[in-house]
Design a protein around this motif. Structure first.
Motif, mmCIF file in Angstrom:
data_model
loop_
_atom_site.group_PDB
_atom_site.id
_atom_site.type_symbol
_atom_site.label_atom_id
_atom_site.label_comp_id
_atom_site.label_asym_id
_atom_site.label_seq_id
_atom_site.Cartn_x
_atom_site.Cartn_y
_atom_site.Cartn_z
ATOM 1 N N LYS A 145 116.189 -14.326 -5.934
ATOM 2 C CA LYS A 145 117.302 -13.494 -5.463
ATOM 3 C C LYS A 145 117.954 -12.724 -6.606
ATOM 4 N N PHE A 146 118.584 -11.642 -6.253
ATOM 5 C CA PHE A 146 119.421 -10.836 -7.159
ATOM 6 C C PHE A 146 118.649 -10.248 -8.341
ATOM 7 N N VAL A 147 117.381 -9.881 -8.125
ATOM 8 C CA VAL A 147 116.618 -9.283 -9.223
ATOM 9 C C VAL A 147 116.541 -7.758 -9.105
ATOM 10 N N ASP A 148 116.736 -7.216 -7.905
ATOM 11 C CA ASP A 148 116.674 -5.760 -7.744
ATOM 12 C C ASP A 148 118.079 -5.169 -7.729
ATOM 13 N N GLU A 149 118.223 -3.985 -8.339
ATOM 14 C CA GLU A 149 119.515 -3.297 -8.281
ATOM 15 C C GLU A 149 119.728 -2.745 -6.874
ATOM 16 N N LEU A 150 120.975 -2.763 -6.430
ATOM 17 C CA LEU A 150 121.305 -2.173 -5.127
ATOM 18 C C LEU A 150 121.063 -0.660 -5.195
ATOM 19 N N PRO A 151 120.208 -0.135 -4.332
ATOM 20 C CA PRO A 151 120.019 1.322 -4.341
ATOM 21 C C PRO A 151 121.136 2.027 -3.566
ATOM 22 N N ASP A 152 121.340 3.290 -3.883
ATOM 23 C CA ASP A 152 122.154 4.152 -3.038
ATOM 24 C C ASP A 152 121.194 5.053 -2.307
ATOM 25 N N MET A 153 121.405 5.255 -1.039
ATOM 26 C CA MET A 153 120.497 6.108 -0.293
ATOM 27 C C MET A 153 120.805 7.569 -0.645
ATOM 28 N N ARG A 195 108.101 12.086 0.593
ATOM 29 C CA ARG A 195 108.424 11.547 -0.725
ATOM 30 C C ARG A 195 109.857 11.023 -0.789
ATOM 31 N N ASN A 196 110.770 11.742 -0.149
ATOM 32 C CA ASN A 196 112.179 11.366 -0.202
ATOM 33 C C ASN A 196 112.607 10.414 0.905
ATOM 34 N N ALA A 197 111.670 10.010 1.755
ATOM 35 C CA ALA A 197 112.048 9.121 2.861
ATOM 36 C C ALA A 197 112.362 7.733 2.319
ATOM 37 N N THR A 198 113.419 7.130 2.863
ATOM 38 C CA THR A 198 113.906 5.855 2.334
ATOM 39 C C THR A 198 114.218 4.875 3.456
ATOM 40 N N ILE A 199 114.356 3.612 3.065
ATOM 41 C CA ILE A 199 114.799 2.541 3.969
ATOM 42 C C ILE A 199 116.110 2.016 3.420
ATOM 43 N N PRO A 200 117.244 2.098 4.097
ATOM 44 C CA PRO A 200 117.441 2.946 5.274
ATOM 45 C C PRO A 200 117.316 4.419 4.906
ATOM 46 N N GLY A 201 117.409 5.281 5.913
ATOM 47 C CA GLY A 201 117.255 6.715 5.684
ATOM 48 C C GLY A 201 118.417 7.299 4.900
ATOM 49 N N PRO A 202 118.353 8.604 4.633
ATOM 50 C CA PRO A 202 119.422 9.264 3.889
ATOM 51 C C PRO A 202 120.750 9.162 4.633
ATOM 52 N N THR A 203 121.838 9.126 3.874
ATOM 53 C CA THR A 203 123.166 9.144 4.476
ATOM 54 C C THR A 203 123.534 10.600 4.752
ATOM 55 N N ILE A 204 123.789 10.899 6.017
ATOM 56 C CA ILE A 204 124.144 12.264 6.386
ATOM 57 C C ILE A 204 125.656 12.396 6.275
ATOM 58 N N GLU A 205 126.106 13.410 5.547
ATOM 59 C CA GLU A 205 127.539 13.640 5.408
ATOM 60 C C GLU A 205 127.913 14.887 6.192
ATOM 61 N N LEU A 259 113.005 -2.245 13.483
ATOM 62 C CA LEU A 259 112.445 -3.196 12.519
ATOM 63 C C LEU A 259 111.550 -2.487 11.520
ATOM 64 N N ALA A 260 110.857 -1.451 11.983
ATOM 65 C CA ALA A 260 109.957 -0.710 11.101
ATOM 66 C C ALA A 260 110.735 0.137 10.099
ATOM 67 N N GLY A 261 112.041 0.330 10.338
ATOM 68 C CA GLY A 261 112.856 1.000 9.319
ATOM 69 C C GLY A 261 113.673 2.188 9.775
ATOM 70 N N LEU A 262 113.660 2.531 11.058
ATOM 71 C CA LEU A 262 114.297 3.778 11.488
ATOM 72 C C LEU A 262 115.809 3.626 11.706
ATOM 73 N N THR A 263 116.556 3.583 10.603
ATOM 74 C CA THR A 263 118.025 3.527 10.639
ATOM 75 C C THR A 263 118.583 4.338 9.468
ATOM 76 N N GLY A 264 119.811 4.790 9.595
ATOM 77 C CA GLY A 264 120.469 5.477 8.482
ATOM 78 C C GLY A 264 121.953 5.661 8.784
ATOM 79 N N ALA A 265 122.730 5.970 7.750
ATOM 80 C CA ALA A 265 124.186 6.120 7.925
ATOM 81 C C ALA A 265 124.574 7.586 8.079
ATOM 82 N N TYR A 266 125.714 7.813 8.712
ATOM 83 C CA TYR A 266 126.219 9.165 8.982
ATOM 84 C C TYR A 266 127.738 9.083 8.856
ATOM 85 N N ILE A 267 128.305 9.905 8.017
ATOM 86 C CA ILE A 267 129.750 9.833 7.775
ATOM 87 C C ILE A 267 130.392 11.164 8.160
#
Ligand code: C2O
Length: 536
Positions: free
Chosen positions: A5-13, A59-69, A172-180
């Motif tokens: 546990k705790f070996v990876d840095e928290l990413p920012d999407m 290339r830029n696709a991420t888990i979770p997806g990009p945060t839409i502002e 479960l396969a990864g299709l989620t992302g934040a929107y602010i």
């Protein structure tokens, strides 16, 4: 082998803005966001995992997806594009009502913006799915470019897949992302922690992996005599934050804002800090609270959002673990164990800092819920049909399945009282599209079995004399959940009274779109996103 546990840095999407500034004025900037099959590293020591990811490009696709502002009042336009090949990476279930394309032309997906008050054509109706290149579309599909009005109050939303019968595997396969949605006028005077460093989204979910890195989802039913494949709930044994298993984040000794989204299919979290640090709630789901609320723990059901400030200058230690103590299924399932009792680690720098952020005494005041204005009272009972040996098979609302005609037809601009009666053993996070609600109270039922037996026969809470059963003890609604919500936890064996508003909470303006232009909006339990019924 066990993952450290705790070996990876928290990413920012990655952040994607749905607007641009032209000569000092905000303008819409149309977006294209694709769904791609790719590989994702969930942990330093885990081989790459095949996933479905949202992104501006593969290339830029991420888990979770990009945060839409987005900016309040500035329309966002998103062309959601499906690039997924035909074979699903997870075992989906062909025996339930599900989106299956007639030919082998990709995987059905549709994007729902959770918490949005918007037009039905862009709500991500479960039957408005589409496959790769729109080669196949569902029966209610109408448009390629979704239009988000962003006219509602500022706050946190999230987008996730919503395709009929496939939601659980697509999520479960990864299709989620934040929107602010941001609103400078309302938010700048609050002086809450802001900017990329101090204002972060934490999207939390659980997953299991095989040693080759692929996502593990059991293909065998809990009780094969009922169904070879059915497991009502998914629980994974690794806790993932922003796409990394049990990550760590180094923070400065000052205030941070965390927008915490529970994107699990079925896992509830009860978060707490190992060193006693507190959470200062400033918003819940999509809406600001009137006043900040300080708590030691946060119970967060699937799809709920807690928006909190944490002041690390109060920390007595140089590190703190964000822990979890929610049984699974919640509340009567297994207690947490070594794998899921920890979420992430904060490493707190020693040097004290001067902090310019504040948490004001009052945040944002919206009109109060006025029960006397409610134009209708509804009773909505959830109960399971079981086999003779008491195994649950089907979960219905008032005895009806999702496929039956629309039952609730509230009018735009009105408020209604809904009494939601949970006769199952599990806590169900009830989510309503299009409307926000206030939880008025929650009352335990007396003689629940007698009432359930009546409901099984008559499917009608009034005929079954609900008033005579809704007389048990009151279950307290926590202070930070007394504001406007779009999900709330229906405690088993209780009736929850909510006031639902089918209008904006900050103004009396009517919707600029026709809310009846499509086959309706849904309300449903967010556990594995089982769709229960539709509203119009
Ligand atoms: Cu979060 Cu109907 O969805």
């Amino acid at each position: 082998s066990k993952l450290e546990k705790f070996v990876d840095e928290l990413p920012d999407m990655p952040k994607i803005q749905s607007f641009e500034v032209v000569n000092g004025v905000y303008k819409s900037k149309p977006l294209k966001i694709g769904m791609y099959k790719k590989q994702w590293k969930f942990h330093r020591d885990l081989p790459p995992t095949p996933v479905y990811a949202y992104g501006a490009s593969k290339r830029n696709a991420t888990i979770p997806g990009p945060t839409i502002e987005a900016i309040r009042g500035i329309d966002a336009f998103v062309k959601w594009q499906n690039h997924l090949p035909s074979n699903h990476i997870l075992p989906w279930d062909p025996t339930i009502p599900t989106a299956i394309p007639r030919t082998n032309k990709g995987i059905p997906t549709v994007v729902h913006l959770h918490g949005s008050i918007g037009e039905p054509e862009s709500d991500g109706h479960a039957q408005s799915w589409f496959t790769r290149g729109f080669q196949e579309v569902g029966p209610t599909w109408t448009k390629k470019e979704y239009h988000y009005y962003n006219l509602q109050h500022p706050g946190n939303l999230w987008y996730h897949d919503h395709a009929m019968g496939l939601t659980r595997v697509n999520l479960l396969a990864g299709l989620t992302g934040a929107y602010i949605i941001r609103d400078r006028e309302v938010e700048a005077p609050l002086r809450l922690p802001s900017g990329d460093e101090f204002d972060r989204t934490l999207m939390v979910f659980d997953r299991s992996f095989r040693t080759n890195g692929s996502i593990y989802m059991s293909f065998t039913g809990n009780n094969p005599s009922i169904h070879p494949q059915w497991q009502p709930e998914y629980f994974g044994d690794a806790i993932i934050v922003n796409g990394k298993a049990w990550p760590r984040l180094t923070v400065r000794r000052r205030k941070y804002r965390f927008r915490i989204i529970n994107a699990s299919n079925a896992r509830f979290f009860k978060f707490f800090f190992s060193n006693g640090l507190k959470f200062i709630h400033v918003a819940a789901d999509s809406a600001y609270l009137e006043k900040p609320v300080i708590t030691d723990e946060i119970l967060l059901a699937p799809s709920e959002i807690a928006d909190v400030v944490v002041d690390f200058s109060n920390s007595k230690s140089d590190s703190a673990i964000l822990g979890n103590q929610a049984a699974y299924p919640y509340p009567t399932g297994d207690p947490v164990n070594e794998a899921n009792d920890k979420v992430m680690k904060f490493i707190i720098k020693k040097k004290p800092e001067h902090d310019t952020w504040r948490v004001p005494k009052t945040l944002v005041k919206y009109p109060h819920a006025d029960l006397s204005c409610a134009s209708k009272t509804r009773y909505i009972a959830m109960y399971e049909y079981t086999t003779s040996d008491d195994e649950p098979t089907h979960l219905y609302i008032n005895g009806k399945s999702y496929d039956e005609p629309v039952t609730e037809t509230p009018k735009v601009g009105t408020s209604e009282i809904w009494n939601v009666i949970n006769l199952t053993d599990d806590n169900h996070p009830l989510h309503i599209h299009l409307g926000l609600f206030k939880v008025i109270d929650q009352t335990e039922l007396v003689k629940e079995e007698e009432f359930t037996a009546c409901m099984m026969k008559l499917n009608d809470a009034i005929k079954c004399k609900i008033d005579q059963y809704a007389r048990g003890k009151k279950i307290e609604v926590p202070a930070h959940e007394k504001g406007w919500k779009n999900v709330y936890k229906m405690t088993p064996g209780s009736v929850t009274m909510i006031l639902v508003r089918f209008a904006y909470i900050h103004s009396n303006e009517s919707y600029p779109f026709d809310a009846t232009a499509q086959p309706g909006f849904v309300y449903h339990c967010h556990v594995s996103a089982v769709f229960l019924e539709q509203i119009l």
